[in-house]
Design an enzyme around this catalytic site. Structure first.
Site, mmCIF file in Angstrom:
data_model
loop_
_atom_site.group_PDB
_atom_site.id
_atom_site.type_symbol
_atom_site.label_atom_id
_atom_site.label_comp_id
_atom_site.label_asym_id
_atom_site.label_seq_id
_atom_site.Cartn_x
_atom_site.Cartn_y
_atom_site.Cartn_z
ATOM 1 N N GLY A 157 0.975 -1.312 -0.022
ATOM 2 C CA GLY A 157 -0.046 -0.099 -0.017
ATOM 3 C C GLY A 157 0.920 1.253 0.056
ATOM 4 N N GLU A 194 1.559 1.573 -3.597
ATOM 5 C CA GLU A 194 0.365 2.058 -4.170
ATOM 6 C C GLU A 194 0.030 3.546 -4.019
ATOM 7 O OE1 GLU A 194 -2.414 -1.665 -4.456
ATOM 8 O OE2 GLU A 194 -1.741 -1.234 -2.363
#
Ligand code: T1G
Length: 700
Positions: free
Chosen positions: A101, A104
């Site tokens: 994440g 991301e």
């Protein structure tokens, strides 16, 4: 902002800093802080937002500790879509390991700058998950389908330089990241740069053969695992559907993987590996002894591999052998291993020479007078080991650590052969020792805390996963393995074949079936150990008669070209042999065993529950500190599938009451000698408690 995210408007740049040690994981507070920051920037005089992180790394992913708990807003995908949609340019500055994440978050930003030493990656597959915040949709738009699949299916981070080549990072700098990032952001502002929204880019289409090839690779490299197949599906939709539809498909598949027991098992393994490094009751501040040089006694397969592990970590090694001829043989094994690593591209010629150069041979123990640690790795003769430790006691300097690589002997008895038992412990490596990551660190009765702490820290340096074991026959791994192999042999004589027993365990996920493992290790090893025991101490004859007969027929396993299987001299490919099946049926008849159909489920339950049952005993006796340690031993030492979490996690996942019921059924069918349920298992089922609760309660 909040405790973990700060916001400073510096000129035209809104500097948003995340500070959530140890790895800036995307906890609820971090997500909320970032969301508030983006919304604040949208309304103030800033021209751009710069996201930085304090500490050793940029965001290393979602907070794994939050998984399995109720989801808390803001949800990561929503936060990242809002970052991407921001009207002001958003720049992410990466250092350390920008993973999952975290990466991301960087990909949803409009520009990325990274330190050359940084790495970026999407390791979710190692947790049985997939990049669930746009990673499967944004990476292919940057780097193409094939590079995206490689990054997500391997889960291996890549260096910033490679990420730059793939277009995933816009600028790479050698140092002063914060300063360079401010300069880069100002340049973008001054150049009138606009937000670049990756989701608006197209994915370059590729032939379906690319996805077929990826599935074929997964079938080989990640056999039995679901997450890799879901990743392939996500990337395929990225190519075939518009972003807003495919991002929804990604979310569905992410939620599916979150609910998958395979992910629960892999997340358990993630934390169990980190817990295993912590020794209960050992003060974190225990001073460590210096280990700048080591000695290894014995230049056989194990000794050579152990020497390489230390040399590869930059530590000089003195390898001791009984005479020059044996020493040459030992050094030749090491040369061959390094040549093999160079040939397979694992090491450069220079690096191999550098490591090889750290290993010197000797035949005189006096050469060990100055070393900080000695590891004895000679064959399993208890008297010989005691003689060696008495000699080491005489020549080694005060404070030197004396370790034995025995795989089952009494370390207390070996320590008693010296005047300094506090400096003695076991360091049980697994073959090949320069490759296998597991290290059982055997704490003997008198082992000093600083000796144990030193070896645990050293194990990280030589890139091993260390697990502490108490002293008992076979420590954790080999002790449990006896029941596993016993049941494999019993299933064989009761109705199975080498192929059916191996297939059942291979299909279940083991890296190799138990019968093939026996052939690889050499059937003569067990035979010799049994011959050394009086007949009435060898256990149930049905569990060893067949391998004994095969050894007496010269079928020792792979080393003699045939054992339970025949082995092709070129390819080493195994093939069944009717002669072996005849031996199995003859021995069964001789033992009065009526052979019957044995299904794969029964084979799996008998072998795995034999492991778990012994695991409960090992926990009761305090030989292992916690259930997770046992799981790590099996994941890193015995080819147990990580996506099943290890024998103890698996038993918990099946349900301790079901495991107990099955063991009781086996006891009633096969007898108490092999199938008496462990008292701890009965206690937990009786109290309706889980093993995890028991372990937490034990260490409170
Ligand atoms: N969440 C929570 N805790 C974490 C964590 C994380 N992501 N990563 C590390 N820790 C803890 C760890 O338990 C340990 O705690 C301490 O930090 C130091 O870790 C939507 C869903 C970053 C390379 O898979 O690979 O994002 O034991 O000992 O050797 O797509 O940690 O000290 O109490 O390992 O220097 C994806 C996992 C998540 C990265 C550092 N990210 N972490 O290695 O230290 S899924 C990952 C690592 C995701 C999104 C999906 C490594 C590291 P303690 P450490 P290290």
């Amino acid at each position: 902002m909040n405790d973990v995210v700060t916001y400073v408007l510096d000129g035209e740049i809104a500097v948003v800093t995340v500070n959530n040690p140890p790895v800036n994981a995307l906890s609820q507070a971090v997500r909320q802080g970032l969301l508030d920051a983006i919304r604040r920037a949208a309304g103030d005089g800033s021209k751009a937002v710069l996201i930085l992180c304090e500490g050793r790394t940029f965001i290393a992913g979602a907070d794994i500790r939050e998984f399995g708990k109720p989801h808390a807003e803001p949800f990561l995908p929503d936060l990242l879509n809002e970052i991407e949609a921001c009207d002001k340019i958003v720049v992410a500055a990466l250092h350390g390991t920008a993973l999952g994440g975290g990466f991301e978050t960087a990909l949803s930003s409009h520009y990325r700058i990274a330190l050359a030493s940084a790495k970026v990656g999407l390791p979710e597959v190692k947790l049985g998950l997939l990049p669930g915040a746009g990673g499967t949709q944004r990476v292919p738009r940057f780097a193409g389908v094939e590079a995206a699949l490689e990054l997500m299916l391997s889960g291996t981070p890549i260096p910033a330089g490679r990420a730059h080549e793939l277009g995933l990072v816009d600028r790479v700098v050698e140092s002063d990241l914060e300063e360079e990032a401010r300069r880069f952001t100002q340049e973008l502002i001054d150049s009138g740069a606009q937000p670049r929204r990756v989701s608006e880019l197209e994915v370059e289409a590729v032939d379906n053969a690319v996805f077929d090839a990826a599935r074929a690779m997964v079938a080989k490299r990640a056999r039995g695992q679901n997450a890799p197949l879901r990743i392939i599906e996500c990337v395929r939709t990225a190519m075939t559907m518009p972003f807003d539809q495919s991002i929804r498909r990604e979310r569905e598949l992410f939620e599916e993987s979150m609910r998958d027991p395979q992910s629960a098992a892999l997340r358990h393994a993630f934390f169990a590996e980190r817990e295993a490094a912590k020794v209960v009751g050992l003060d974190k501040g225990t001073p460590l002894r210096d280990v700048k040089s080591i000695g290894v006694i014995g230049g056989g397969t194990m000794g050579g591999g152990i020497a390489m592990s230390f040399a590869n970590a930059g530590i000089p090694v003195t390898l001791i052998e009984i005479n020059d001829e044996a020493l040459e043989r030992g050094l030749a094994i090491i040369e061959r291993n390094y040549a093999g690593s160079v040939k397979r591209g694992k090491l450069s010629e220079e690096k191999a020479a550098e490591c090889r150069g750290r290993i010197t041979g000797a035949t005189d123990y006096a050469a060990l007078a100055g070393v900080d640690l000695v590891i004895e790795a000679v064959f399993e003769d208890p008297e010989l080991k005691k003689q060696i430790f008495a000699k080491l006691d005489a020549v080694c300097k005060p404070g030197a650590i004396l370790a034995t690589n025995t795989s089952y002997q009494d370390v207390d008895a070996i320590a008693a052969a010296t005047s300094r038992p506090e400096d003695v412990l076991g360091m049980h490596f697994f073959s090949p020792a320069h490759i296998m990551k597991l290290l059982e660190v055997v704490r003997a009765e008198n082992t000093a805390d600083d000796v144990l702490a030193t070896v645990m820290a050293l194990s990280k340096k030589i890139r091993k996963v260390a697990v502490v074991s108490g002293v008992c026959y076979g420590f954790i791994g080999n002790r449990m393995l006896q029941g596993y192999f016993r049941e494999a042999q019993l299933c064989l004589v009761e109705g199975g074949s080498p192929e059916s027993v191996d297939k059942a365990m291979f299909d279940w996920g083991m890296a190799m079936g138990p019968i093939s493992v026996g052939d690889l290790a050499g059937l003569d090893v067990g035979y010799k150990a049994r011959q050394a025991l009086p007949e009435d101490e060898r256990g149930d004859p049905a569990a060893y008669r067949v391998p004994d007969v095969l050894v007496e027929m010269g079928r020792l396993g792979q080393k003699s070209g045939k054992g339970f299987y025949n082995y092709d001299p070129e390819t080493r490919r195994p093939s069944p042999d009717a002669e072996v099946q005849a031996v199995i049926e003859k021995e069964a008849a001789a033992l009065g065993i009526e052979r019957r159909e044995i299904g794969a489920d029964e084979i799996v339950d008998r072998l795995i529950f034999a492991l778990a049952n012994e695991g409960f005993r090992i926990l009761e006796e305090g030989i292992a500190q916690r259930p997770g340690d046992i799981d790590i031993v099996y994941l890193y030492g015995y080819g147990f599938p990580a996506w099943r979490g290890g024998p103890m996690h698996y038993a918990e996942a099946v349900g301790l009451d079901k495991v107990l019921a099955r063991i009781v059924e086996f006891r009633d069918r096969f007898g108490e000698e092999n199938w008496t349920p462990a008292p701890l298992l009965e206690e937990l089922v009786g109290e309706g408690k889980s093993l995890t609760e028991w372990s937490i309660r034990k260490h409170l």
